[in-house]
Design a protein around this motif. Sequence first.
Motif, PDB file in Angstrom:
ATOM      1  N   ASP A  31     -74.086  -1.400 -49.758  1.00  0.00           N
ATOM      2  CA  ASP A  31     -74.252  -2.428 -50.985  1.00  0.00           C
ATOM      3  C   ASP A  31     -74.408  -3.102 -50.424  1.00  0.00           C
ATOM      4  OD1 ASP A  31     -75.839  -2.742 -53.226  1.00  0.00           O
ATOM      5  OD2 ASP A  31     -74.423  -3.348 -54.275  1.00  0.00           O
ATOM      6  N   THR A  32     -75.341  -3.685 -48.991  1.00  0.00           N
ATOM      7  CA  THR A  32     -74.868  -4.817 -48.744  1.00  0.00           C
ATOM      8  C   THR A  32     -76.503  -5.178 -48.072  1.00  0.00           C
ATOM      9  OG1 THR A  32     -73.972  -4.160 -46.607  1.00  0.00           O
ATOM     10  CG2 THR A  32     -72.517  -4.967 -47.620  1.00  0.00           C
ATOM     11  N   LYS A  33     -77.290  -5.937 -48.470  1.00  0.00           N
ATOM     12  CA  LYS A  33     -77.981  -6.765 -47.634  1.00  0.00           C
ATOM     13  C   LYS A  33     -78.554  -5.608 -45.743  1.00  0.00           C
ATOM     14  CE  LYS A  33     -81.933 -10.215 -47.145  1.00  0.00           C
ATOM     15  NZ  LYS A  33     -82.042 -10.503 -46.466  1.00  0.00           N
ATOM     16  N   GLU A  34     -77.276  -5.934 -45.852  1.00  0.00           N
ATOM     17  CA  GLU A  34     -77.837  -5.583 -44.026  1.00  0.00           C
ATOM     18  C   GLU A  34     -78.011  -4.010 -44.056  1.00  0.00           C
ATOM     19  OE1 GLU A  34     -74.570  -7.415 -41.284  1.00  0.00           O
ATOM     20  OE2 GLU A  34     -73.613  -6.266 -42.561  1.00  0.00           O
ATOM     21  N   VAL A  35     -76.162  -3.515 -44.258  1.00  0.00           N
ATOM     22  CA  VAL A  35     -76.775  -1.784 -44.402  1.00  0.00           C
ATOM     23  C   VAL A  35     -78.185  -1.294 -45.091  1.00  0.00           C
ATOM     24  CG1 VAL A  35     -75.566   0.276 -45.435  1.00  0.00           C
ATOM     25  CG2 VAL A  35     -74.096  -1.796 -44.611  1.00  0.00           C
ATOM     26  N   LYS A  36     -78.695  -2.286 -46.101  1.00  0.00           N
ATOM     27  CA  LYS A  36     -79.513  -1.323 -47.481  1.00  0.00           C
ATOM     28  C   LYS A  36     -81.327  -2.179 -45.955  1.00  0.00           C
ATOM     29  CE  LYS A  36     -77.906  -2.512 -51.833  1.00  0.00           C
ATOM     30  NZ  LYS A  36     -78.486  -3.225 -52.470  1.00  0.00           N
ATOM     31  N   GLU A  37     -81.046  -2.895 -45.396  1.00  0.00           N
ATOM     32  CA  GLU A  37     -82.402  -3.134 -44.475  1.00  0.00           C
ATOM     33  C   GLU A  37     -82.324  -1.887 -42.785  1.00  0.00           C
ATOM     34  OE1 GLU A  37     -82.087  -7.403 -43.421  1.00  0.00           O
ATOM     35  OE2 GLU A  37     -82.923  -7.159 -45.467  1.00  0.00           O
ATOM     36  N   ALA A  38     -80.744  -1.888 -42.409  1.00  0.00           N
ATOM     37  CA  ALA A  38     -80.658  -1.210 -41.480  1.00  0.00           C
ATOM     38  C   ALA A  38     -80.844   0.480 -41.499  1.00  0.00           C
ATOM     39  CB  ALA A  38     -79.432  -0.761 -41.022  1.00  0.00           C
ATOM     40  N   LEU A  39     -80.594   0.670 -42.787  1.00  0.00           N
ATOM     41  CA  LEU A  39     -81.404   1.959 -43.181  1.00  0.00           C
ATOM     42  C   LEU A  39     -82.803   2.159 -43.869  1.00  0.00           C
ATOM     43  CD1 LEU A  39     -78.976   2.757 -46.559  1.00  0.00           C
ATOM     44  CD2 LEU A  39     -79.122   3.676 -44.320  1.00  0.00           C
ATOM     45  N   SER A  40     -83.490   0.958 -44.120  1.00  0.00           N
ATOM     46  CA  SER A  40     -84.980   1.160 -44.288  1.00  0.00           C
ATOM     47  C   SER A  40     -85.467   0.786 -42.851  1.00  0.00           C
ATOM     48  CB  SER A  40     -85.470   0.031 -45.015  1.00  0.00           C
ATOM     49  OG  SER A  40     -85.221   0.152 -46.440  1.00  0.00           O
ATOM     50  N   LEU A  41     -84.713   0.541 -41.950  1.00  0.00           N
ATOM     51  CA  LEU A  41     -85.480   0.482 -40.788  1.00  0.00           C
ATOM     52  C   LEU A  41     -85.733   1.326 -39.775  1.00  0.00           C
ATOM     53  CD1 LEU A  41     -83.951  -3.034 -39.263  1.00  0.00           C
ATOM     54  CD2 LEU A  41     -86.579  -2.350 -40.070  1.00  0.00           C
ATOM     55  N   GLY A  66     -90.684  -2.698 -51.442  1.00  0.00           N
ATOM     56  CA  GLY A  66     -90.362  -2.126 -50.807  1.00  0.00           C
ATOM     57  C   GLY A  66     -88.973  -2.069 -49.798  1.00  0.00           C
ATOM     58  N   SER A  67     -88.056  -2.467 -50.313  1.00  0.00           N
ATOM     59  CA  SER A  67     -86.573  -1.864 -50.007  1.00  0.00           C
ATOM     60  C   SER A  67     -86.545  -0.905 -51.033  1.00  0.00           C
ATOM     61  CB  SER A  67     -85.811  -3.220 -50.692  1.00  0.00           C
ATOM     62  OG  SER A  67     -85.545  -2.771 -52.343  1.00  0.00           O
ATOM     63  N   LEU A  68     -85.228  -0.174 -50.567  1.00  0.00           N
ATOM     64  CA  LEU A  68     -84.428   0.947 -50.055  1.00  0.00           C
ATOM     65  C   LEU A  68     -84.382   0.795 -52.201  1.00  0.00           C
ATOM     66  CD1 LEU A  68     -81.495   1.653 -48.890  1.00  0.00           C
ATOM     67  CD2 LEU A  68     -83.522   3.504 -48.317  1.00  0.00           C
ATOM     68  N   VAL A  69     -84.779   2.327 -52.882  1.00  0.00           N
ATOM     69  CA  VAL A  69     -84.612   2.904 -54.150  1.00  0.00           C
ATOM     70  C   VAL A  69     -83.201   3.397 -54.283  1.00  0.00           C
ATOM     71  CG1 VAL A  69     -84.607   4.665 -56.046  1.00  0.00           C
ATOM     72  CG2 VAL A  69     -86.968   3.601 -54.502  1.00  0.00           C
ATOM     73  N   VAL A  70     -82.004   2.546 -55.377  1.00  0.00           N
ATOM     74  CA  VAL A  70     -80.986   2.651 -54.875  1.00  0.00           C
ATOM     75  C   VAL A  70     -80.559   3.355 -56.887  1.00  0.00           C
ATOM     76  CG1 VAL A  70     -78.328   1.607 -54.382  1.00  0.00           C
ATOM     77  CG2 VAL A  70     -80.407   0.775 -53.532  1.00  0.00           C
ATOM     78  N   ASP A  71     -79.804   3.793 -56.669  1.00  0.00           N
ATOM     79  CA  ASP A  71     -79.515   4.295 -58.080  1.00  0.00           C
ATOM     80  C   ASP A  71     -77.679   4.932 -57.858  1.00  0.00           C
ATOM     81  OD1 ASP A  71     -79.072   4.532 -60.196  1.00  0.00           O
ATOM     82  OD2 ASP A  71     -80.340   6.670 -60.939  1.00  0.00           O
ATOM     83  N   TYR A  72     -77.401   5.497 -59.304  1.00  0.00           N
ATOM     84  CA  TYR A  72     -75.551   5.246 -58.346  1.00  0.00           C
ATOM     85  C   TYR A  72     -75.123   6.957 -59.656  1.00  0.00           C
ATOM     86  CZ  TYR A  72     -74.725   1.873 -61.824  1.00  0.00           C
ATOM     87  OH  TYR A  72     -74.532   1.055 -63.137  1.00  0.00           O
ATOM     88  N   PHE A  73     -74.186   7.336 -59.305  1.00  0.00           N
ATOM     89  CA  PHE A  73     -73.746   7.997 -60.634  1.00  0.00           C
ATOM     90  C   PHE A  73     -71.397   7.892 -60.402  1.00  0.00           C
ATOM     91  CE2 PHE A  73     -75.024  11.102 -57.740  1.00  0.00           C
ATOM     92  CZ  PHE A  73     -73.642  11.501 -57.854  1.00  0.00           C
ATOM     93  N   THR A  74     -71.294   7.876 -60.973  1.00  0.00           N
ATOM     94  CA  THR A  74     -69.280   8.720 -60.789  1.00  0.00           C
ATOM     95  C   THR A  74     -69.246   9.802 -60.898  1.00  0.00           C
ATOM     96  OG1 THR A  74     -69.130   8.828 -63.139  1.00  0.00           O
ATOM     97  CG2 THR A  74     -69.059   6.356 -62.919  1.00  0.00           C
ATOM     98  N   PHE A  75     -69.428  11.469 -61.184  1.00  0.00           N
ATOM     99  CA  PHE A  75     -68.710  12.005 -61.198  1.00  0.00           C
ATOM    100  C   PHE A  75     -69.619  12.879 -61.178  1.00  0.00           C
ATOM    101  CE2 PHE A  75     -64.930  10.138 -62.074  1.00  0.00           C
ATOM    102  CZ  PHE A  75     -64.123  10.080 -60.568  1.00  0.00           C
ATOM    103  N   THR A 145     -72.948   0.665 -37.185  1.00  0.00           N
ATOM    104  CA  THR A 145     -72.733   2.469 -36.938  1.00  0.00           C
ATOM    105  C   THR A 145     -74.086   3.211 -36.776  1.00  0.00           C
ATOM    106  OG1 THR A 145     -70.767   3.109 -36.725  1.00  0.00           O
ATOM    107  CG2 THR A 145     -72.079   4.476 -37.650  1.00  0.00           C
ATOM    108  N   ILE A 146     -74.758   2.884 -38.146  1.00  0.00           N
ATOM    109  CA  ILE A 146     -76.504   3.016 -38.664  1.00  0.00           C
ATOM    110  C   ILE A 146     -76.835   2.557 -37.807  1.00  0.00           C
ATOM    111  CG2 ILE A 146     -77.997   2.905 -40.446  1.00  0.00           C
ATOM    112  CD1 ILE A 146     -74.643   2.114 -42.210  1.00  0.00           C
ATOM    113  N   ALA A 147     -76.770   0.738 -37.444  1.00  0.00           N
ATOM    114  CA  ALA A 147     -78.210   0.831 -36.794  1.00  0.00           C
ATOM    115  C   ALA A 147     -78.216   1.245 -35.422  1.00  0.00           C
ATOM    116  CB  ALA A 147     -77.830  -1.173 -36.563  1.00  0.00           C
TER     117      ALA A 147
END
Length: 178
Positions: A31-41, A66-75, A145-147
């Motif tokens: 959920d951090t900005k840097e991880v989301k940006e790395a995934l977008s890149l 223009g950022s990632l679409v983010v959604d979540y669920f528990t189970f 790791t992602i980058a």
Amino acid sequence: MGDTDERVKPNRVVFVTVGTTCFDTLVRAVDTKEVKEALSLKGYTHLLIQMGRGSYVPTKSNGEDGSLVVDYFTFSSSIADSLRSASLVISHAGSGSIFETLRLGKPLIVVVNEDLMDNHQSELAEELAERKHLFCARPQTLYQTIAGMDLESLIPYSPGDATPVAKQINRFLGFPDD
């Protein structure tokens, strides 16, 4: 065809799963900005987080800026559909999640939960990473790791053939070879 048709990117979903556990440090890390940006890149468009028993609630986003679409669920009764539609899976180190993802041929980053006592899961993840079937990270190294990941370097996992082992056991027990 208009200009807009050419710019539509296909959905490339990153599915994050913590299984039935509580692994807030992984959910926080993705959920951090840097991880989301790395995934977008890397060309990913959606982030779907299965947060299990965790109490940390990630930030939803519709991707308008223009950022990632983010959604979540528990189970979910089955995460198989989420795994099948994923372009990348980020998972806790549970063997079920690891092998289900590898059988589907999906690129996988396993994030080891260092808060667990007697962490045999990390041994499995590290061994499979050494064999280049997946990438292994800690919550604090997920961004790096992602980058730095090169999906082309991964070797597809093929489950072993248990027949020789079964024959050996049968011989030991005195059963005839088929």
